[in-house]
Scaffold this motif. Structure first.
Motif, PDB file in Angstrom:
ATOM      1  N   HIS A 142       8.494  45.377  16.172  1.00 41.19           N
ATOM      2  CA  HIS A 142       9.337  44.488  16.987  1.00 41.19           C
ATOM      3  C   HIS A 142      10.482  43.958  16.115  1.00 41.19           C
ATOM      4  CE1 HIS A 142      10.610  40.948  19.275  1.00 41.19           C
ATOM      5  NE2 HIS A 142      10.197  41.645  20.325  1.00 41.19           N
ATOM      6  N   GLY A 192      15.974  40.373  27.818  1.00 38.89           N
ATOM      7  CA  GLY A 192      16.558  39.768  29.017  1.00 38.89           C
ATOM      8  C   GLY A 192      16.192  40.496  30.292  1.00 38.89           C
ATOM      9  N   GLY A 200      16.107  37.027  24.461  1.00 34.00           N
ATOM     10  CA  GLY A 200      15.917  35.578  24.480  1.00 34.00           C
ATOM     11  C   GLY A 200      16.925  34.827  25.332  1.00 34.00           C
TER      12      GLY A 200
END
Ligand SMILES: O=C(CO)COP(=O)(O)O
Length: 309
Positions: free
Chosen positions: A119, A260, A223
């Motif tokens: 990640h 998003g 985010g």
């Protein structure tokens, strides 16, 4: 098939402590999340497997809570961890002297069946340690290559241990940088091509035995307060990722999009030809930001409609 992955980051930390969780107890929170996900029917969609990647401390209560859900309501749910260590416990080898690390075998022992590897938040952490160790070394490409080599070892340990793997790739805002869309795309292809080549080296041997999925996350779109790329821009990159996977594996790997991904764009993104699913973290990006299982259910509904499930 539509693969949905959820990364619950450190969403168990309460708002009182600066986190996003409305619940004071992490254990109670994850038990409620599992219960609500099952109650929304998200474990019944055979064509839409849902994997939750959790911090290690939450895996045991999550696996326990899931075991209390009727079998037919959890068929398509899986619990995974957010990464594994580059070395592992082995019979006749290291017995478990890995304080503070997450060996894949230890994750399997507590009930994980999958691991998210590489990640961007982990890649950033590793890059920061390397840069600090090298005393301010700023060759971003060399650092990124070293990070990918570590990620590759982690992917191999996870696969060897019997975990399915979601491996993440993506470019930073600096790597995309300025210039014409064509210039940006060329840089993105170089960045992702290198990440894939190094991070996925040797993993083809496990195809057929384990699930291996690539997650494309443009880091600049992750985010709150970020604007995800338009669906056509996502398709441009994921088409490249798919083509690159075919060149490496002799077959196209499934590719999911994250960064998003929300109710408003899930349908259009899931309808893209090179998209096979999504990677979700927050479900609410404004107001009381956080992860809300009923909002995940709406995102999945939209994605299923887009993918024609
Ligand atoms: O990092 C992500 C999933 O791993 C994406 O995060 P958001 O869904 O909060 O943008």
């Amino acid at each position: 098939m539509l693969d949905i992955f959820v990364n619950l980051k450190r969403f168990e930390v309460s708002r009182a402590l600066g986190g996003v969780c409305g619940e004071g107890s992490p254990k109670v929170w994850i038990e409620n999340v599992i219960g609500q996900i099952a109650a929304c029917g998200l474990g019944k969609n055979a064509d839409t497997p849902l994997t939750l990647f959790l911090p290690e401390a939450l895996v045991i209560p999550a696996v326990d809570a899931l075991s209390r859900v009727p079998a037919e309501e959890r068929r398509s749910l899986a619990i995974g961890c957010q990464g594994v260590h580059r070395e592992d416990i082995r019979k006749g080898g290291n017995f478990g002297a890995f304080s503070s690390s997450r060996p894949a075998t230890a994750m399997k022992a507590i009930g994980c069946t999958a691991a998210m590897i590489g990640h961007s938040e982990e890649r950033r952490e590793k890059a920061g340690v390397i840069a600090a160790h090298l005393g301010g070394q700023t060759d971003a490409a060399a650092i990124s290559e070293t990070v990918s080599r570590l990620i590759n070892q982690e992917a191999l340990r996870a696969l060897e241990t019997g975990l399915d793997v979601l491996i993440c790739v993506g470019e930073t805002a600096e790597e995309r940088s300025t210039g014409t869309p064509e210039e940006q795309m060329r840089r993105v292809e170089v960045t992702l091509g290198r990440q894939m080549e190094t991070s996925l080296a040797g993993t083809a041997a496990f195809l057929g035995e384990r699930r291996l999925v690539i997650g494309y996350e443009p880091i600049w779109a992750i985010g709150p307060g970020k604007t995800p790329p338009a669906p056509e821009a996502i398709e441009q990159v994921t088409a490249f990722v798919k083509k690159a996977s075919k060149a490496m594996f002799g077959q196209e790997l499934p590719v999911v999009y994250g960064g998003g991904l929300k109710e408003e764009n899930a349908r259009a993104i899931a309808a893209l030809p090179s998209i096979d699913g999504g990677l979700v973290a927050l479900t609410r990006f404004t107001g009381e930001i956080g992860f809300y299982p009923e909002e995940l259910a709406t995102i999945i509904d939209q994605a299923r409609a887009g993918a024609g499930c």
